[in-house]
Write a protein that holds these residues in place. Sequence first.
Motif, short mmCIF file in Angstrom:
data_model
loop_
_atom_site.label_atom_id
_atom_site.label_comp_id
_atom_site.label_asym_id
_atom_site.label_seq_id
_atom_site.Cartn_x
_atom_site.Cartn_y
_atom_site.Cartn_z
N ASN A 110 -3.37 2.95 -13.46
CA ASN A 110 -4.09 2.92 -12.23
C ASN A 110 -3.42 4.28 -11.68
OD1 ASN A 110 -5.04 2.95 -8.89
ND2 ASN A 110 -3.60 0.51 -8.93
N PRO A 111 -4.51 5.64 -10.98
CA PRO A 111 -4.17 6.30 -10.43
C PRO A 111 -3.71 6.32 -9.25
CG PRO A 111 -6.38 5.98 -10.73
CD PRO A 111 -6.23 5.12 -11.56
N LEU A 112 -4.24 5.10 -8.36
CA LEU A 112 -3.46 5.13 -7.02
C LEU A 112 -1.92 4.85 -6.86
CD1 LEU A 112 -7.01 3.51 -4.62
CD2 LEU A 112 -5.66 5.51 -5.43
N ASN A 113 -1.33 4.48 -8.12
CA ASN A 113 -0.31 3.41 -8.17
C ASN A 113 0.91 4.69 -8.40
OD1 ASN A 113 1.67 1.37 -7.82
ND2 ASN A 113 2.24 2.10 -10.42
N ASN A 114 1.33 5.67 -6.45
CA ASN A 114 1.85 6.60 -7.19
C ASN A 114 3.83 5.57 -5.87
OD1 ASN A 114 0.79 8.92 -7.72
ND2 ASN A 114 -0.47 8.09 -5.99
N GLN A 115 4.75 6.40 -6.66
CA GLN A 115 5.77 5.19 -5.98
C GLN A 115 5.93 5.99 -4.32
OE1 GLN A 115 10.17 7.43 -7.68
NE2 GLN A 115 8.24 8.22 -8.94
N ALA A 116 6.68 5.33 -3.80
CA ALA A 116 6.73 5.86 -2.28
C ALA A 116 7.17 6.98 -2.20
CB ALA A 116 7.50 3.93 -1.78
N PHE A 117 6.89 7.34 -0.57
CA PHE A 117 7.65 7.91 -0.56
C PHE A 117 8.68 7.35 0.87
CE2 PHE A 117 3.91 8.36 2.32
CZ PHE A 117 4.20 8.12 3.70
N THR A 118 9.65 8.25 1.60
CA THR A 118 10.65 8.15 2.57
C THR A 118 10.24 9.07 3.32
OG1 THR A 118 11.66 6.78 0.62
CG2 THR A 118 12.72 7.15 2.83
N MET A 119 11.15 8.81 4.83
CA MET A 119 10.62 9.83 5.84
C MET A 119 12.42 9.44 5.64
SD MET A 119 7.95 11.57 6.85
CE MET A 119 9.46 12.37 8.31
N CYS A 120 13.23 10.52 5.74
CA CYS A 120 14.60 10.37 6.05
C CYS A 120 14.86 10.37 7.01
CB CYS A 120 15.21 11.50 4.69
SG CYS A 120 14.82 11.24 3.30
N TYR A 121 15.95 10.53 7.43
CA TYR A 121 16.94 10.83 8.64
C TYR A 121 18.21 11.28 8.52
CZ TYR A 121 16.91 5.84 9.81
OH TYR A 121 17.75 5.06 9.49
N HIS A 153 18.43 9.12 -14.90
CA HIS A 153 17.62 7.68 -15.57
C HIS A 153 16.58 7.26 -14.66
CE1 HIS A 153 18.12 5.40 -11.43
NE2 HIS A 153 19.29 6.16 -11.87
N ILE A 154 16.08 6.99 -15.85
CA ILE A 154 14.15 7.02 -15.25
C ILE A 154 13.99 5.73 -13.81
CG2 ILE A 154 11.80 5.86 -15.67
CD1 ILE A 154 12.68 7.27 -18.56
N ASP A 155 14.19 6.29 -13.03
CA ASP A 155 14.44 5.81 -12.02
C ASP A 155 12.79 5.37 -10.93
OD1 ASP A 155 14.78 4.47 -9.03
OD2 ASP A 155 15.95 6.29 -8.54
N LEU A 156 11.65 4.98 -10.82
CA LEU A 156 10.75 4.51 -10.41
C LEU A 156 10.74 3.94 -9.32
CD1 LEU A 156 8.56 4.44 -13.28
CD2 LEU A 156 9.09 6.27 -11.86
N HIS A 157 10.63 4.11 -7.97
CA HIS A 157 11.10 3.30 -7.09
C HIS A 157 9.54 2.40 -6.94
CE1 HIS A 157 14.57 5.03 -4.00
NE2 HIS A 157 14.56 5.29 -5.45
N PRO A 158 9.81 1.23 -5.62
CA PRO A 158 8.39 0.64 -5.76
C PRO A 158 6.97 1.39 -4.76
CG PRO A 158 10.51 -0.34 -4.24
CD PRO A 158 10.31 0.81 -4.94
N SER A 159 6.05 1.24 -5.68
CA SER A 159 5.04 1.71 -5.35
C SER A 159 4.03 1.55 -4.09
CB SER A 159 4.24 1.93 -6.67
OG SER A 159 3.53 0.51 -7.30
N SER A 160 2.90 2.32 -3.79
CA SER A 160 2.35 1.84 -2.82
C SER A 160 0.97 0.91 -3.77
CB SER A 160 1.07 3.42 -3.03
OG SER A 160 0.54 3.92 -3.55
#
Length: 575
Positions: free
Chosen positions: A245-256, A467-474
């Motif tokens: 799925n070309p739309l399945n990318n890892q979550a991004f984060t707005m840090c603070y 380690h291979i670390d894939l966060h929850p995805s879109s």
Amino acid sequence: MKRRNFIELVSSGGGMLAAGSLLPSSALAESIEKAGSPTAARARELKADVVVAGGGLGGFAAALASLRNGLTVILTEETDWIGGQITQQGVPPDEHQWIETHGAPQSYRDYRNAVRDYYRKYYPLTDEARARKNLNPGDGSVSRICHEPRVALAVLMDTLAPYLSSGKLTLLLEHKVTAADVTGDKVRALKVLNRRSGNEVVLTAPYFVDATELGDLLPLTKTEFVTGTESKKETGELHAPEVGNPLNNQAFTMCYAIDYVKGENHVIDKPKEYSFWRNFVPKMTPAWSGRMLDLSYSNPRTLEPKALGFHPEGIKTNADLNLWNYRKIINKNNFNPGTYPGDITIVNWPQNDYVLGNIVEVSDKEFNKHVDRAKQQSLSLLYWLQTEAPRPDGGQGWAGLRLRNDIMGTEDGLAKYPYVREARRIKALFTVLEEHVGAENRAMITGKKTGNTSAEFYDSVGVGYYHIDLHPSSMGVNYVDFGSLPFQIPLGSLIPQRVENLLPANKNIGTTHITNGCFRLHPVEWSIGEAVGMLVAHSLKNNVIPRAVREDKQKLAEFQRVVRAQGVETQWPQS
């Protein structure tokens, strides 16, 4: 009249440019004016040996390596801070356990030591902390050198200072690439927009480096690329899904960043989307543990619910991990009494990973929409921590939590740019697969135990490990997290299949969705940029294109000698 592209119009307007100079181009201005641009009279041209688009760690390392090898460089950056994930995205280094001695370029370890020296020179450290060889200013558990974004920025800018002073480097902050001129398999120029003034600048060079956070140059230059998840049929990877799925990318984060001032009230205004995020339950496969705003999450390895702890005074909780200590960038006990009222930590946690939309290969409007919602999610998490989070004493909320906008250098207190985990990836001469670096998949291929080594690449130009670390995805895929092996960075993964003079230097190299999970971290991104900067210099010096360096054994061996001579390891030590 024959319609000419913008580089032809620039070329017809004057002679050669000195590196770092700024020259009005009446022909370019006329072409922009005819197109209806209000910035016609302010058009400029800049020329250098290499243009590096994107001032993150990969872009910085590519620029530095190019400069160190005698090239002139133009470095562009969308925000007003260079440094990418370590500065404008607010993410302390994610590193492996051997980082102090090996497993990264010498220049990266020099950076880390310069950070320590900066604290020793300018900060009121305790005598014990000052004497600590491997000083960790924040003592965060995620890294052996958790430190402030502004200190990272200061060290990076100090490193570039002599090149800026000599005119070898032109740094264009708050400039975004908007167009490219391409002829056949070569990029001829980039057009960049000054986001503050509205001026447009044309950048020309023999070589271009895409170090943007999302691989923005790839579609602009018509460089072939992929996005999202490949299928098991495509890659044969053990952990790849049956359907890509070309739309399945890892979550991004707005840090603070936040600190804690006991006894004071720093509760922010209730975010407008708080009621939504307060009750939000991610739709994940396998299922998430419950509500996003809670002190639990899906264990990345097992996906079973796992309790998290939180106490802003660093006091031990019943959970294995106190989130407060995880990405702590200032431990007040490392500084003279009274310097800080409390510790300072970065909030980049499971609770503010944004999973409701994709920002890779979308319009600016769609990008901004999701970033705005991600900011609401992060602010909602803060408000929840201040008002509703369960305390060990049975109460609710920590009103003394204070949003530190000064740490992030922004008015709203959130990072200048999203923390991006995944981008467009080039179709490379060689693509790194899970069978090359994944412990379990590699064991299946080799028939050995999982403790064996990763694949040996004959064209290695660096090393890395995570380690291979894939966060929850879109697209609703929960964590994918499993062991990898210390790996090499193959030169083939840094060279596009077709385009001759554009190279990647961020998360846009020849990996898969799976292997990006261990190639996306700070020291690996730096290593990629370092190799690319040296490759550009070597190619110009020897009048060969990068592909030819890899294809000829003698040329490759010569380049690898250059790489190693400049402090880059191409192999892991034999255990």
